[in-house]
Scaffold this motif. Structure first.
Motif, PDB file in Angstrom:
ATOM      1  N   MET A  41       0.829  -1.207   0.000  1.00 40.51           N
ATOM      2  CA  MET A  41       0.000   0.000   0.000  1.00 40.51           C
ATOM      3  C   MET A  41       0.862   1.256   0.000  1.00 40.51           C
ATOM      4  SD  MET A  41      -2.956  -1.307  -0.081  1.00 40.51           S
ATOM      5  CE  MET A  41      -4.066   0.043   0.317  1.00 40.51           C
ATOM      6  N   GLU A  42       0.222   2.400  -0.244  1.00 33.25           N
ATOM      7  CA  GLU A  42       0.967   3.634  -0.297  1.00 33.25           C
ATOM      8  C   GLU A  42       1.330   4.133   1.096  1.00 33.25           C
ATOM      9  OE1 GLU A  42      -3.215   4.957  -1.535  1.00 33.25           O
ATOM     10  OE2 GLU A  42      -2.310   3.082  -0.813  1.00 33.25           O
TER      11      GLU A  42
ATOM     12  N   TYR B  36      10.737   7.489  -6.336  1.00 33.65           N
ATOM     13  CA  TYR B  36      11.530   6.855  -5.297  1.00 33.65           C
ATOM     14  C   TYR B  36      11.625   5.362  -5.594  1.00 33.65           C
ATOM     15  CZ  TYR B  36      10.960  10.980  -2.278  1.00 33.65           C
ATOM     16  OH  TYR B  36      10.995  12.247  -1.749  1.00 33.65           O
ATOM     17  N   LEU B  89       8.068   4.122  -6.486  1.00 34.35           N
ATOM     18  CA  LEU B  89       6.979   4.965  -6.020  1.00 34.35           C
ATOM     19  C   LEU B  89       7.003   6.310  -6.735  1.00 34.35           C
ATOM     20  CD1 LEU B  89       7.447   4.517  -2.144  1.00 34.35           C
ATOM     21  CD2 LEU B  89       6.117   3.082  -3.700  1.00 34.35           C
ATOM     22  N   ILE B  99       3.132  16.139   0.255  1.00 34.39           N
ATOM     23  CA  ILE B  99       3.510  15.077  -0.670  1.00 34.39           C
ATOM     24  C   ILE B  99       2.504  13.943  -0.565  1.00 34.39           C
ATOM     25  CG2 ILE B  99       5.206  13.301  -1.188  1.00 34.39           C
ATOM     26  CD1 ILE B  99       7.382  15.114  -0.491  1.00 34.39           C
ATOM     27  N   PHE B 101       1.906  10.038  -1.978  1.00 38.17           N
ATOM     28  CA  PHE B 101       2.562   8.916  -2.639  1.00 38.17           C
ATOM     29  C   PHE B 101       1.560   7.986  -3.309  1.00 38.17           C
ATOM     30  CE2 PHE B 101       7.031   8.949  -1.487  1.00 38.17           C
ATOM     31  CZ  PHE B 101       7.064   9.859  -0.453  1.00 38.17           C
ATOM     32  N   GLY B 102       1.987   7.355  -4.407  1.00 38.82           N
ATOM     33  CA  GLY B 102       1.238   6.264  -5.001  1.00 38.82           C
ATOM     34  C   GLY B 102       1.598   4.956  -4.321  1.00 38.82           C
ATOM     35  N   LYS B 103       0.893   3.878  -4.700  1.00 37.88           N
ATOM     36  CA  LYS B 103       1.144   2.575  -4.096  1.00 37.88           C
ATOM     37  C   LYS B 103       2.424   1.947  -4.603  1.00 37.88           C
ATOM     38  CE  LYS B 103      -3.681   1.324  -3.327  1.00 37.88           C
ATOM     39  NZ  LYS B 103      -4.746   0.323  -3.612  1.00 37.88           N
TER      40      LYS B 103
END
Lengths: 114, 111
Positions: A41-42, B36, B89, B99, B101-103
């Motif tokens: 997961m994020e 990242y 990421l 910020i 973030f995506g999964k």
């Protein structure tokens, strides 16, 4: 390797215990962050600080609290751990200033609450 | 709400080929997009940042593009190696400095 440290790396603890996750950085960064990440997961931001005596809650509601008494230190505390707190907790820091927001992450603390 | 969407399925690429990962964002254009790398059990490591007024950024074997019309960033690894296998990421930085973030996308480089 970034100069940001987290202890412990792994923690297994019983329900109801008080725990403190430590985070320290030696880069002199003003901004520090705590993220929670479940497998696959994020990252979810739970707390952040833009300097000493500054703390804010992030986008994900959390029962934890943080403090920022020294620039280099940003501990996270859970007063009464529950199984729902089981997760990976990641600390990060970044230099001050809007135009440069690369984040340096610590190795994380894997917390398991039984 | 602002989101970062990355392909949740793992990407398998033959060694030596170019790996291309996609990041789509919703709502208004972020000030920056960051990429990242995260290895299992470790914290993410910053790779590249691209500003909204930049089309492309390169660093060694890495290339990032930013298309504000498509609301998309592409991340390329050329001459891929098994050591490039990791989760990548994408993150958006908004003008308020937050910020998101995506999964992440898991990349496997096959020898």
């Amino acid at each position: 390797e970034a100069d940001i440290y987290q202890t412990p790396r792994y923690l297994v603890i019983g329900t109801g215990k008080k725990i403190t996750l430590e985070c320290s950085q030696t880069m002199g960064h003003d901004k520090m962050y705590w993220y929670q990440q479940d497998p696959g997961m994020e990252l979810h931001l739970i707390h952040y600080s833009y300097g000493v005596n500054s703390t804010e809650k992030g986008d994900l509601s959390s029962e934890s609290t943080v403090s920022r008494i020294r620039t280099e230190h940003f501990p996270l505390t859970l007063e009464s751990a529950r199984p729902s707190h089981t997760s990976q907790y990641l600390c990060a820091s970044s230099p001050a200033g809007y135009s440069y927001n690369e984040q340096f992450f610590g190795p994380g603390t894997r917390l398991t609450v039984l | 709400s602002q989101k970062i969407e990355q392909n949740s399925e793992a990407l398998n690429i033959q060694e030596g080929k170019t790996a291309t990962l996609t990041c789509n964002y919703t709502n208004y254009s972020p000030a920056y997009l960051q990429w990242y790398r995260q290895d299992p059990g470790r914290g993410p490591v910053f790779l590249l940042l691209i500003r909204e007024n930049e089309k492309e950024k390169r660093k060694e074997r890495l290339k990032v593009t930013f298309d504000t019309t498509l609301k998309q960033s592409l991340f390329h690894i050329t001459a891929s190696q098994p050591a490039d296998s990791a989760t990548y990421l994408c993150a958006r930085t908004n003008r308020d400095d937050k910020i998101i973030f995506g999964k992440g996308t898991r990349l496997h480089i096959l020898p």
